[in-house]
Enzyme design. Structure first.
Site, short mmCIF file in Angstrom:
data_model
loop_
_atom_site.label_atom_id
_atom_site.label_comp_id
_atom_site.label_asym_id
_atom_site.label_seq_id
_atom_site.Cartn_x
_atom_site.Cartn_y
_atom_site.Cartn_z
N HIS A 197 10.92 20.62 -0.30
CA HIS A 197 11.24 20.49 1.12
C HIS A 197 10.16 19.65 1.78
O HIS A 197 9.23 20.17 2.40
CB HIS A 197 11.33 21.88 1.76
CG HIS A 197 11.83 21.87 3.16
ND1 HIS A 197 12.59 22.90 3.68
CD2 HIS A 197 11.71 20.97 4.17
CE1 HIS A 197 12.89 22.63 4.95
NE2 HIS A 197 12.35 21.46 5.26
N HIS A 226 15.38 32.09 0.57
CA HIS A 226 14.33 32.40 1.54
C HIS A 226 13.92 33.86 1.38
O HIS A 226 14.71 34.77 1.60
CB HIS A 226 14.74 32.15 2.99
CG HIS A 226 13.54 31.91 3.86
ND1 HIS A 226 13.01 30.65 4.08
CD2 HIS A 226 12.74 32.77 4.52
CE1 HIS A 226 11.95 30.75 4.88
NE2 HIS A 226 11.76 32.02 5.14
N GLU A 270 15.46 19.49 0.23
CA GLU A 270 15.78 20.13 1.49
C GLU A 270 15.08 19.39 2.64
O GLU A 270 14.01 18.81 2.43
CB GLU A 270 15.29 21.59 1.51
CG GLU A 270 15.87 22.46 0.42
CD GLU A 270 15.32 23.87 0.45
OE1 GLU A 270 15.90 24.73 -0.19
OE2 GLU A 270 14.28 24.10 1.12
#
Length: 252
Positions: free
Chosen positions: A44, A202, A74
């Site tokens: 990310h 997450h 991401e």
């Protein structure tokens, strides 16, 4: 069906950047995860380059392509480019990851903590989804449990959603995950009815992952970084990744 494990290596880059230089090496850590059986690698990259940088994205793209495994990038597709960060779409165009996961996080966020509002965001997302599809990316959109408007996500061309599992992890830690699991399962089923695959990520960990994949139907992929890297400090990357794969293995 076996849920795939994509290891997020952001935290390796956090440790490296805290000291400067090249150690610990992000690519070497990714190789260790893949050698242990992980199905893919997630990153990310953020505009402030607090962990994964553009050069890491290029290097990990080359690694995952050579190994024939999924690379998942991401990021916030609306964040403008700046020095050292060419922008999310540009990174995807240059590296052509197997999956692009769009996340509506701002520069000031410590970590991603909410999904898209499709009533507000669908029109802006549509051309970006189309561009990513054109370069061969599977497109996943980050969503909250109970998210309305999943039909809009399908209409604009997304292939999958990624369920933001922070609320589930909190409920699990409190000892009462049942209501959260029911909401996640309902959201997954609604997505699947309109033709969307379901990913999740997450705050998933060895402690809470088994109950999640048992309670939420047909999760295709989980992306796990923070807990996995933290657990690996005690048990090693190889052993930790294998533990996650055992949790995800189909049961008789």
């Amino acid at each position: 069906m076996s849920t795939q494990l994509s290891v997020n290596v952001n935290k390796i880059a956090v440790l490296r950047n805290s000291r400067g230089g090249h150690d610990p090496d992000v690519v070497r850590a990714a190789v260790a995860c893949l050698d242990a059986g992980a199905h893919g690698i997630t990153v990310h990259p953020r505009p402030d380059q607090r962990h994964i940088r553009a050069d890491d994205v290029y290097a990990l793209s080359a690694l995952t392509r050579a190994r024939g495994v999924e690379f998942n990038i991401e990021g916030n597709p609306f964040a403008p480019p700046r020095e050292g960060y060419p922008g999310f779409i540009a990174l995807c165009r240059e590296t052509r990851p197997a999956q692009a996961t769009l996340v509506p996080d701002g520069d000031g966020q410590l970590t991603s903590d909410h999904g898209f509002d499709f009533a507000r965001d669908a029109a802006r997302l549509a051309p970006l989804v189309a561009e990513l599809r054109e370069i061969g990316c599977r497109v996943s959109l980050f969503v909250d449990p109970g998210c309305p408007g999943l039909e809009e996500a399908a209409r604009i061309g997304a292939h999958r959603i990624e369920l933001y599992t922070g609320p589930y992890a909190e409920a699990f830690a409190s000892g009462a995950p049942e209501a959260a699991l029911a909401l996640f399962a309902q959201t997954a089923r609604r997505a699947q009815v309109v033709g969307l695959g379901v990913n999740a990520g997450h705050d998933l960990s060895q402690a809470n992952l088994g109950a999640f994949v048992a309670g939420v139907p047909d999760v295709l992929e989980v992306s796990i970084g923070h807990a996995l890297i933290g657990e690996a400090l005690y048990d090693g990357i190889d052993h930790t990744v294998r533990n996650y794969l055992d949790i995800l293995a189909p049961r008789g």
